[in-house]
Design an enzyme around this catalytic site. Structure first.
Site, PDB file in Angstrom:
ATOM      1  CD  GLU A 442      -2.613  -1.085   2.704  1.00  0.00           C
ATOM      2  OE1 GLU A 442      -3.567  -1.867   2.844  1.00  0.00           O
ATOM      3  OE2 GLU A 442      -2.236  -0.292   3.601  1.00  0.00           O
ATOM      4  CE  LYS A 444       5.616   5.202   6.682  1.00  0.00           C
ATOM      5  NZ  LYS A 444       5.142   6.541   7.065  1.00  0.00           N
ATOM      6  NE  ARG A 449      -2.331   4.019  11.655  1.00  0.00           N
ATOM      7  CZ  ARG A 449      -1.446   3.071  11.946  1.00  0.00           C
ATOM      8  NH1 ARG A 449      -0.155   3.368  12.025  1.00  0.00           N
ATOM      9  NH2 ARG A 449      -1.835   1.824  12.132  1.00  0.00           N
ATOM     10  NE  ARG A 465       2.513   7.466  15.994  1.00  0.00           N
ATOM     11  CZ  ARG A 465       3.377   6.905  15.152  1.00  0.00           C
ATOM     12  NH1 ARG A 465       3.458   7.335  13.905  1.00  0.00           N
ATOM     13  NH2 ARG A 465       4.157   5.918  15.526  1.00  0.00           N
ATOM     14  CD  GLU A 497      -0.930   8.684   7.804  1.00  0.00           C
ATOM     15  OE1 GLU A 497       0.041   9.416   8.074  1.00  0.00           O
ATOM     16  OE2 GLU A 497      -1.164   7.618   8.399  1.00  0.00           O
ATOM     17  CD  GLU A 596       6.457   9.486   5.125  1.00  0.00           C
ATOM     18  OE1 GLU A 596       7.281  10.169   5.768  1.00  0.00           O
ATOM     19  OE2 GLU A 596       5.670   8.677   5.664  1.00  0.00           O
ATOM     20  CE  LYS A 601      -0.826  -1.949   6.063  1.00  0.00           C
ATOM     21  NZ  LYS A 601      -2.137  -1.263   6.214  1.00  0.00           N
ATOM     22  CE  LYS A 620       9.058   2.679   9.620  1.00  0.00           C
ATOM     23  NZ  LYS A 620       8.654   3.820  10.480  1.00  0.00           N
TER      24      LYS A 620
END
Length: 790
Positions: A442, A444, A449, A465, A497, A596, A601, A620
């Site tokens: 996915e 980022k 968050r 978060r 996000e 970014e 996952k 990540k």
């Protein structure tokens, strides 16, 4: 009826005898006052008009004679010869203190009328009450001494500890705050995590065995909290208000308290020292844990006009009642800076272990190798899905630790800690870690968050978060979700996000733009920076929690529950593939649209949602860090060095630190002097000048060879990029994790931005630093810095 004024007796005491006689003399006078109060007015008049001495004169004469016999008539050398008590003169010939004329109170000043409605007590009842009062004071004194003598028992291994031998109060009595303060003091001299956990465990066991209803308050104070994080309840008191409370409570000037604070660097030590030098004629009731905790919550609720004054007075009332080491830890609790080398996780572990020893409800599951470790794990796990001591502790007491996962579940309206990803340095590494496992990639997004709760009553709650309530910050988010959720959706919890978005250009904007939005009580009509919600996970839907389901199912539920509206609400862009070229192209595309990088996952194997955990099942990959340490780090400036040459007048370099969660300390990791534009350097120097302190904090860990010119309060968080990490004999980050004696440092650090969305305690942890070091591709003994790094 007439009675003797005790206050007038006591005013004459200093002029009649030395300080060592006061305690003897005052007790006699109090008894005399009660006896004389029963004399009839007519009797007093006859005695006063007679040539014989009055009853009062006789009693005073006897008291003086007794005092002279007990204390030799010598010059008082304990105080300066130039200092005299009020009402004293110095006889030049005799060289001793005498009472000057006119210092004794007049007889009529010692007598005051008593209401006719008051029934005078008999001499017998008066003496009996005096005895009871004296006995009560003696009992209190002995209880304090007993507690201090026994507190070392808390260091015993839990198997050898007996709570009944430790407790110095009756069952059902409120737990003395001194007990907790002494336990904290015991911990302050320890550094080993096992010993600290044992002390906390035994402390909590003692509370459970005597006054279990005080356990919630004890746990909150041990964790240095007053309410669940999502409730946003804070004491809201600044250092200046605490200084005022200390000065007024202990009879010091504010300037004196400030000076000592500068010298000692710890207001708690200042308060303790001020209490130890203050004498009190009448001692308030001893503090209890519940009294302190309830007062803290009352302080937090004060608002509006004169709220600071009210808060100060509540603090002052607590401080006045403190004794021994209580002022030290009460002040630190007020500052939310307990700094004892343990964290909330340690408290949870101790709570779980204490519950095992108190277990009366059920036995541990079969084949449980270590009940203590398993119990600690259960309590920690439950706290990640329901971080509310007010619910967990009673459930623990009533149902036991083994049933806790059944009685304390993920609840709508209570945020859980977000699942986090571990950094990786390349696509090949991803394929290596996820061999034979289906995974998804996915985008980022570079935003904030958010965990969004939609209640069954139609209201929204939005949390950061860190479980901070952001509902008032994003009214436009709530409006968009109300419009775009499907009619079948009655309640949900969304993980997403929130990103700044230009709807005209259909473009994602940098995080810095998002950070310009107001943080509280935002009016929809005043919003200048629009946002788009990029949703990637569904944790709860229509009364059913989904965190135990795999990501594939959770994502299907997400897609079924909402309609997309570009620029307002979109699902995170994703692709499922194990082709290295396709993943590389997807990474490049994410960077092109302003992201970014990627989050990778697991999809249907080992793919449950793991709250508050940085998991190996989420990775990540940031484009900018593939040739560096794999990720940026968030660090705290704790000191600086004066600039030279063209940097004269500003700070030339800063000392940065990571945060050790378990030890509650900031550990130096590097000096940084690059990545600053002239404007940024001026801005950061100006901002930090107001945070300069005289000495480093006790919870700073810095190598002896580092000698900064100035030290700072830990207030800012900076995002920093570096080439790699090395073992360092100079810095203290993660000391003992990778190397027993040396720390870890960053090589060639460069400032990226200031993280205004993070608190200093939320900086990159020492454990994360160690993980980054161990994940480096070229990790060998020669990768060591022999000196300081710039």
């Amino acid at each position: 009826m007439l009675a003797i004024r005790s206050s007038n007796y006591l005013r004459c005491i200093p002029s009649l005898c030395t300080k060592t006689q006061i305690s003897q003399f005052s007790s006699v006078l109090i008894s005399f006052s009660r006896q004389i109060s029963h004399l009839r007015l007519s009797s007093c008049h006859r005695a006063m008009s007679s040539s014989r001495p009055s009853a009062f004169d006789a009693l005073m004469s006897n008291a003086r004679a007794a005092a002279k016999k007990k204390t030799p008539q010598t010059t008082n050398l304990s105080r300066s010869p130039n200092k005299r008590k009020i009402g004293e003169t110095q006889d030049a010939n005799l060289g001793k203190t005498i009472v000057s004329e006119g210092t004794l109170p007049k007889t009529e000043d010692l007598l005051e009328p008593v209401s006719d409605s008051a029934n005078p007590r008999s001499d017998t009842s008066s003496i009996a009450e005096d005895s009871k009062t004296g006995a009560k004071k003696a009992k209190t004194l002995s209880k304090t001494d007993e507690m201090k003598s026994k507190i070392g028992l808390l260091k015993k291994k839990p198997n050898d500890f007996d709570p009944e031998k430790m407790s110095c109060w009756e069952k059902g009595e409120r737990v003395p705050f001194l007990f907790v303060a002494l336990a904290f003091d015991l911990i302050s001299n320890e550094s080993g995590r096992i010993v600290i956990t044992d002390i906390l465990c035994n402390m909590l066991r003692t509370v459970i065995a005597t006054t279990p209803e005080d356990l919630v308050a004890t746990v909150y104070l041990s964790a240095n909290e007053i309410a669940p994080a999502h409730e946003g309840v804070e004491l809201g008191i600044g250092e200046s208000t605490i200084i005022k409370a200390i000065s007024e409570a202990f009879g010091r000037t504010e300037d004196h308290v400030k000076k000592q604070n500068t010298e000692l660097g710890d207001l708690g030590l200042v308060a303790k020292g001020s209490r130890s030098t203050q004498t009190m004629m009448f001692k308030p009731e001893p503090l209890t844990v519940v009294k302190v905790f309830d007062t803290f919550r009352q302080i937090a609720k004060e608002s509006g006009k004169d709220s600071n004054e009210k808060k100060k007075n509540r603090m002052k009332a607590l401080l006045v009642a403190t004794t021994d080491c209580e002022p030290l830890y009460l002040t630190r609790l007020l500052q939310a800076k307990l700094r004892l080398g343990f964290s909330g996780q340690t408290v949870l572990a101790a709570l779980g272990q204490a519950a095992v020893y108190n277990e009366e409800h059920s036995k541990p599951p079969p084949n449980t190798k270590s009940p203590l470790e398993e119990a600690a794990k259960i309590v920690k796990q439950v706290f990640t899905v329901l971080p509310v001591y007010d619910i967990i502790v009673p459930a623990l007491l009533s149902g036991g630790v083994w049933n806790l996962p059944k009685t304390c579940n993920f609840t709508l309206g209570v945020p859980i800690g977000p699942m986090l990803a571990k950094p990786t340095k390349g696509v090949a590494e991803i394929l290596n870690k996820f061999q034979d496992i289906v995974f998804t990639c996915e985008y980022k997004y570079d935003g904030e968050r958010a965990q969004i709760h939609f209640m069954e009553d139609g209201t929204f709650e939005i949390y950061s978060r860190n479980a901070e309530r952001n509902t008032g910050k994003y009214p436009d988010v709530a409006l968009a979700l109300s419009r775009l959720k499907k009619p079948s959706v009655k309640s949900f919890i969304l993980d997403c996000e929130v990103v700044a978005f230009d709807r005209e250009k259909k473009k994602i904007l940098p995080f810095q733009i998002l950070s310009t939005r107001a943080r509280k009580n935002v009016n929809v009509n005043d919003i200048k920076v629009g946002v788009c919600i990029f949703a990637f996970d569904m944790l709860y839907l229509n009364g059913q929690q989904l965190i135990q389901e795999n990501l594939k199912i959770r994502r299907e539920k997400l897609y079924e529950s909402f309609e997309e509206d570009p620029g307002y609400f979109q699902f995170a862009t994703a692709v499922t593939s194990n082709d290295i070229d396709e993943i590389q192209k997807f990474l490049d595309a994410s960077v092109d649209v302003g992201c970014e990088g990627l989050i990778i996952k697991t999809l249907d194997s080992d793919a449950t949602y793991e709250p508050a955990k940085r998991s190996n099942n989420w990775l990540k990959l940031k484009k900018d860090y593939m040739d560096s340490i794999g990720d940026s780090v968030d660090l705290v400036p704790i000191a600086a060095f004066h600039g030279r040459g063209k940097r004269t007048g500003v700070y030339g370099a800063f000392l940065l630190a990571c945060y050790d969660v378990d030890k509650e300390e900031f550990q130096s990791i590097c000096k940084i002097g690059t990545g600053f534009s002239d404007a940024m350097l001026d801005e950061r120097s100006s901002s930090l000048r107001s945070q300069v302190i005289a000495t480093p904090k006790q919870y700073y860990r810095v190598g002896d060879s580092l000698n900064p010119d100035v030290w700072f309060e830990p207030t800012e968080v900076w995002e920093v990029k570096a080439a790699d990490l090395t073992i360092s004999p100079v810095h203290r980050a993660a000391t003992g994790i990778v190397d027993p004696d040396k720390g870890i440092s960053l090589r060639f650090p460069r400032l990226l931005r200031v993280r205004e969305d993070k608190k200093p305690e939320e900086a990159t942890s020492s454990e994360q630093i160690a993980d980054l070091y161990q994940a480096q591709k070229h990790n060998h003994p020669s990768n060591e810095v022999k000196g300081d790094d710039d």
